[in-house]
Design an enzyme around this catalytic site. Structure first.
Site: not given
Ligand code: DGJ
Length: 725
Positions: A531, A611
């Site tokens: 928030d 990777e």
């Protein structure tokens, strides 16, 4: 920006106008909020009619068309004839719940007001502040309505202060920061809802008669609903229609309620949830609500989001990390959980550093006897069995690799199996004679108490002072329950939820003051406290414990309506994914994590050479385009909740000379139609290269689109980097 003329207050922003008027009776009416108008007295828009069962105030008894029940108001009254949601509800010393606030006066100031102990938008001369005073004569209660206006961002903030000017005590039972009235219907309500690992899924529905509300009574803003909501025209889309976004800068219990009243008039209230909220105010005392922020976009949801993103980045997230680059991080949690030692951490760090990672974050499990989640919260001393020599020994070894170092903490919590709990069992929330509810094996410390906070602060300070720690992940892994504080008498227990939040803010503010360069990432089991209140203290928040790239498309999509990408913690994790079992390519996992702050959370010591090469390219690409990705204007190009073959989004630099388009395919079916992706936000008069090649006019890319090559596979991804020629 703010014009005040005999009780008429007009707040102009770049694209919008908001107007209020104190009428002949002193009722502060809301006359208009919408696209910018030239001005004038817009109270002529308000309609009056004699309606049955809509009563008349004592001083308007001769005029049966005048009823608070139907008038649009800025601060709605309680118990005196308006049957909609009140802005404020107070219990007076005579036991009544009656208040009727009338206009007294105003003050206009340059700059932005501040709220003591609460988060608030900030800034200088580009803001104006309007203070309007209302008074309830009978109870001698005063309300100061605070408005902040930031023209360029179409931002209007609001908070209010209730002051007991009488000689009797009163109790505040409801205090909405925002009351927004419309004498119209035709509005949809958009809320962002979910649960742990499924946060902030947008839900849109047309308002129906009565009250529709979302909120939290969990003590934190919660995974389940978010203190950001939108009201918009039924027809509103990303690019068209009127939208109103309302955001509460608060991290505790909240309620956002939209009421479609008897004559299709609409009221939105937003503020602290009234559940177990009772704040006694002795004579002379006052209460300040959290701040609410409003933005109206006359031109659709994309503009609404852009303005919120810019406003939060420029006027809520504070320095040094508002402007400063955030490091690409590697976090060990999904790789090791609690089971690591210094060697294991160093293995991961040694693999991460050459791949471009800049910060090593040691997550949960480094303190006390923390080998599982049932022990040691509260004992903030390094576990030397795992980390011999403590952080003093580990940190230099991380630094030698060229990375800085960060740690995980969960200051608000305690396990029963801890030295802290054994010494201070009365420091947890919980009522006498009633065993506490446990969650994740932990109890909640009473952070409304300064003595409790001081103790934890001192312990954490010792850790932070023991080594050069540049980052802290502040976690909170359960909701509050058994909310009762041993430090307050029975009649003040209704303050505890709010005082808990103020305690968290106080702790965070102390950290900010004492360690100004510390980067704090908020977290509550992922996005349980995502928030704007937290963003004032923690410039980024771990968005969700769900790191599955495909699920994240939805979570990050929902989050993007109110919050900027630079606030959204997002990591590449291992495949198959720990939460969903799904396998998605490293390329796609990287593209999705670039929809946030970007980092990795996997055992890189086990990564294959292929990777590693992909990761090296990803971190280099992210760093090269950091400003565009983190500070560009963000556009949603498709909706991952719709049955569509892909999810796409775009960042565009403020000068519109650069853009990055990211696209991830969904679960693909045979026989796909030919598709092209229409871009947004480009300069129609410029030509662009796409991934360094060709020459494509901006108007063509926006109006006709970019053809998407076939065939596709499930969960593939593409990125298009556009640069103006
Ligand atoms: C919940 C967080 O969201 C995770 O990232 C991790 O930090 C764990 N807590 C650790 O307990």
């Amino acid at each position: 920006m703010i014009l005040c003329d005999k009780g008429l207050f007009t707040l102009h922003t770049k694209h919008t106008t908001y107007q209020m008027k104190a009428d002949g009776l002193g009722v502060l009416l809301h006359t208009y909020y919408g696209p910018r108008l030239r001005g004038g007295d817009l109270s002529t828009l308000i309609q009056y009619a004699d309606r049955g069962f809509s009563p008349n105030p004592w001083d308007a008894r001769e005029n049966r068309s005048y009823s608070l029940d139907n008038l649009p108001q800025e601060c709605s009254s309680c118990g005196v004839g308006d049957y909609r949601l009140p802005s404020l509800e107070l219990e007076l010393s005579d036991g009544s719940h009656l208040t009727d606030f009338r206009y007294q006066g105003f003050r206009l100031e340059r700059g932005k007001y501040r709220l003591e102990g609460l988060p608030a938008f900030f800034g200088g001369e580009e803001w104006e502040t309007l203070r309007i005073t209302l008074k309830d004569q009978a109870a001698q209660l005063e309300v100061e309505l605070l408005y902040g206006v930031l023209e360029e961002r179409d931002l209007i903030t609001r908070a209010l202060r209730v002051i007991n000017r009488g000689d009797q005590p009163v109790t505040l039972c409801r205090a909405a920061s925002l009351c927004l009235d419309f004498q119209r219907d035709g509005l949809d309500f958009i809320t962002f809802d979910g649960a742990h690992i499924v946060e902030r899924c947008p839900h849109r529905s047309s308002l129906r008669s009565g009250i529709q509300s979302v909120g939290s009574t969990r003590g934190a803003s919660s995974h389940h609903h978010n203190p950001f909501v939108i009201l918009c025209d039924h027809e509103a889309t990303e690019d068209h229609g009127r939208c109103y976004g309302a955001m509460l800068l608060y991290s505790g219990n909240f309620e956002a309620a939209a009421e479609l009243a008897q004559f299709q008039n609409t009221r939105l209230t937003l503020g602290i949830h009234p559940h177990h909220f009772r704040f006694p105010l002795a004579p002379g005392q006052s209460f300040t609500t959290p701040e609410a922020a409003l933005i109206c976009s006359p031109t659709g949801l994309a503009q609404l989001s852009t303005q919120f993103h810019r406003a939060l980045r420029e006027h809520l997230i504070r320095d040094p990390y508002a402007g400063k680059r955030r490091p690409v991080l590697i976090n060990n949690w999904e790789a090791t959980e609690f089971h690591f030692d210094a060697d294991k951490l160093l293995d991961i760090a040694r693999a991460a550093a050459p791949l471009g990672m800049e910060l090593f974050v040691m997550d949960d499990g480094w303190f006390g006897n923390r080998n599982s989640d049932s022990s040691s919260l509260g004992d903030w001393t390094v576990n030397e069995e795992k980390l011999p020599g403590g952080l003093e020994a580990l940190t230099p070894r991380i630094q030698e690799l060229g990375m800085c170092f960060g740690i995980w903490i969960e200051p608000e919590m305690v396990n029963e199996d801890s030295q802290l709990y054994r010494a201070h069992p009365d420091w947890v929330l919980g009522a006498p004679g009633r065993p506490q509810t446990v969650s994740r094996g932990q109890l909640v410390l009473d952070f409304s108490r300064k003595d409790v906070r001081d103790h934890i602060y001192r312990d954490i300070q010792k850790v932070l002072d023991s080594a050069p720690i540049r980052y802290v992940k502040w976690d909170m892994n359960r909701s509050l329950s058994d909310v009762w504080s041993a430090a307050l008498p029975a009649e003040r227990q209704g303050e505890v939820y709010h005082r808990f939040v103020l305690g968290v803010y106080d702790f965070l503010e102390r950290l900010r003051q004492d360690y100004p360069d510390l980067l704090i990432e908020g977290c509550s089991g992922g996005g349980g406290r995502f928030d704007a209140g937290m963003l004032y203290y923690t410039p980024q928040i771990w968005c969700s414990d769900n790191t599955d790239a495909i699920d994240r498309l939805r979570i990050q999509f929902g989050t993007s309506f109110g919050y900027p990408l630079s606030a959204v913690g997002a990591h590449v994790s291992a495949a198959p994914n720990a939460q969903t079992g799904r396998t998605v390519s490293m390329e796609t996992r990287g593209v999705v994590a670039m929809g946030g702050t970007f980092g990795y959370e996997m055992d890189l010591s086990k990564a294959t050479p292929e990777e590693r090469e992909i990761i090296r390219r990803q971190t280099a690409f992210f760093k090269e385009h950091y400003d565009l990705i983190q500070r560009g204007d963000y556009y949603r190009l498709s909706d991952p909740f719709q049955e569509g073959p892909y999810t796409a989004w775009e960042q565009v630099s403020p000068d519109r000379r650069e853009a990055l388009v990211s696209l991830v395919t969904g679960s693909v079916h045979a026989g796909l139609p030919f598709l092209s992706l229409r871009l947004k936000g480009l300069d129609p008069n410029l030509d662009y290269r796409v991934n360094g090649e060709g020459r494509y006019p901006g108007d063509l890319l926006m109006e006709a689109g970019w053809p998407l090559p076939l065939p596709w596979n499930d969960y593939q991804s593409t990125q298009l980097y556009l640069s103006a020629i």
